[in-house]
Enzyme design. Structure first.
Site, PDB file in Angstrom:
ATOM      1  CE  LYS A  85     -79.009  94.261 -78.784  1.00 50.51           C
ATOM      2  NZ  LYS A  85     -78.402  94.239 -77.452  1.00 50.51           N
ATOM      3  CG  ASP A  86     -83.371  95.471 -82.011  1.00 48.76           C
ATOM      4  OD1 ASP A  86     -83.188  94.901 -80.916  1.00 48.76           O
ATOM      5  OD2 ASP A  86     -83.128  96.679 -82.207  1.00 48.76           O
ATOM      6  CG  LEU A 132     -86.413  87.728 -70.586  1.00 43.36           C
ATOM      7  CD1 LEU A 132     -87.382  86.608 -70.904  1.00 43.36           C
ATOM      8  CD2 LEU A 132     -86.630  88.215 -69.175  1.00 43.36           C
ATOM      9  NE  ARG A 133     -77.825  88.352 -74.561  1.00 42.55           N
ATOM     10  CZ  ARG A 133     -76.850  89.179 -74.159  1.00 42.55           C
ATOM     11  NH1 ARG A 133     -75.797  88.694 -73.523  1.00 42.55           N
ATOM     12  NH2 ARG A 133     -76.919  90.472 -74.401  1.00 42.55           N
ATOM     13  NE  ARG A 134     -77.061  93.058 -72.551  1.00 43.61           N
ATOM     14  CZ  ARG A 134     -77.374  94.000 -73.421  1.00 43.61           C
ATOM     15  NH1 ARG A 134     -78.480  94.725 -73.258  1.00 43.61           N
ATOM     16  NH2 ARG A 134     -76.608  94.228 -74.470  1.00 43.61           N
ATOM     17  NE  ARG A 151     -88.213  97.826 -73.699  1.00 45.99           N
ATOM     18  CZ  ARG A 151     -89.254  98.234 -74.406  1.00 45.99           C
ATOM     19  NH1 ARG A 151     -90.470  98.161 -73.911  1.00 45.99           N
ATOM     20  NH2 ARG A 151     -89.084  98.720 -75.614  1.00 45.99           N
ATOM     21  NE  ARG A 157     -81.106 100.564 -72.631  1.00 52.10           N
ATOM     22  CZ  ARG A 157     -80.661  99.627 -73.437  1.00 52.10           C
ATOM     23  NH1 ARG A 157     -80.348  98.434 -72.948  1.00 52.10           N
ATOM     24  NH2 ARG A 157     -80.512  99.850 -74.725  1.00 52.10           N
ATOM     25  CB  CYS A 244     -88.075  89.403 -76.288  1.00 58.09           C
ATOM     26  SG  CYS A 244     -87.210  90.407 -77.499  1.00 58.09           S
TER      27      CYS A 244
END
Length: 309
Positions: A85-86, A132-134, A151, A157, A244
């Site tokens: 996903k990165d 941003l999705r979350r 982050r 985290r 992103c």
């Protein structure tokens, strides 16, 4: 015959190192090679070094891969291991994703000391996440909650959460499992309600195009089902110019010789969203994802995308 150790590039976070070690272990098993046939080379990336801003502010996904890709292109690395996903949807000229390992759980995990479930968070509670999705999905489901940028590595985290930096956070469940910390999750979120990022939970291996020896080495650990599913998801992302700066979700499931895809786009405030579902033959995975991307873009209209950047 290879006389030098294969050089595996990776970021230095505990999760990245676990993923590189898993790749090495699978290659050792597949080829009957000893551990010292592989050297894990750790590189620091700009995305790791800058942790006080969202990725959209400092340049997007390529910040986690640029240093690794430069050494791949120069021949200093034989291949590099990444969280899929990165990966940017368009790779540098001369490089390709050569293999995907078997996918871990694609779902998101909710982690909180205040509530067992996202739905049980008190009004005004603070959720920390840099995605941003979350953020958009939290705002869609719980517009009464606050969100802030969170982050750093998984451990960073979790430490921020324990220190009271937020009331809850969201993490990839795959990462928690790979780090041996699945019990940290207080809720595993239903992908139909809280869909994951495209390619979430999948480890990919990037190498130089045309390097037949490395391609043959990696072919032995490529997982065909994961390859098809992530190919479909990344095609969807590519059509939407996924970065992103764009809240995009999507996942594909392979069932026999068929593949089923679900995708979603959201405005950053979570108040407007569009979903799409499609299916077809596994061999058409890329085209299914691409067509879903075009269809959802047409459905949303061009004005939907104007304020994303």
């Amino acid at each position: 015959m290879q006389t030098k150790a294969y050089r595996i590039g990776t970021r230095g976070s505990p999760l990245a190192l676990a993923q590189a070690a898993e790749t090495r272990a699978r290659l050792m098993l597949a080829h009957g090679l000893p551990e010292d046939a592989f050297e894990i080379v750790v590189l620091s990336t700009k995305g790791d070094r800058i942790t006080d801003r969202s990725l959209s502010e400092i340049g997007g996904k390529g910040l986690f891969t640029a240093e690794l890709e430069a050494q791949l292109l120069s021949g200093e690395l034989d291949f590099a291991v990444h969280s899929s996903k990165d990966m940017a949807t368009i790779l540098p000229e001369g490089l390709e994703i050569t293999a995907y390992l078997p996918r871990e759980d694609m779902r998101d995990a909710f982690v909180s000391h205040m509530a067992r479930r996202l739905a049980e968070m008190p009004v005004g509670g603070m959720v920390g996440t840099a995605s941003l999705r979350r953020q958009a999905l939290v705002r869609k489901l719980r517009p009464d909650l606050q969100v802030k940028i969170f982050r750093g590595s998984v451990d960073t985290r979790l430490r921020k959460l324990a220190e009271g930096g937020a009331d809850a956070t969201l993490l990839a469940y795959a990462g928690l499992k790979r780090l041996g910390k699945p019990e940290v999750a207080t809720e595993i979120l239903d992908p139909e309600i809280f869909p994951p990022a495209p390619a979430q939970g999948a480890i990919c291996v990037e190498a130089r195009k045309g390097d037949a020896a490395i391609a043959a080495l990696l072919a032995a650990v490529n997982h065909a089902e994961t390859y098809s599913a992530v190919t479909c998801e990344r095609a969807f992302l590519e059509v939407l110019d996924g970065s992103c700066r764009t809240p995009i979700a999507g996942y594909a499931l392979v069932e026999g010789d068929r593949i089923r895809f679900s995708g979603m786009i959201l405005t950053p405030d979570g108040q407007t969203s569009h979903s799409i579902a499609s299916d077809g033959l596994v061999g058409d995975a890329h085209e299914i994802g691409r067509k879903a991307g075009h269809a959802i873009r047409d459905r949303a209209g061009t004005s939907f995308f104007e304020n994303w950047g």
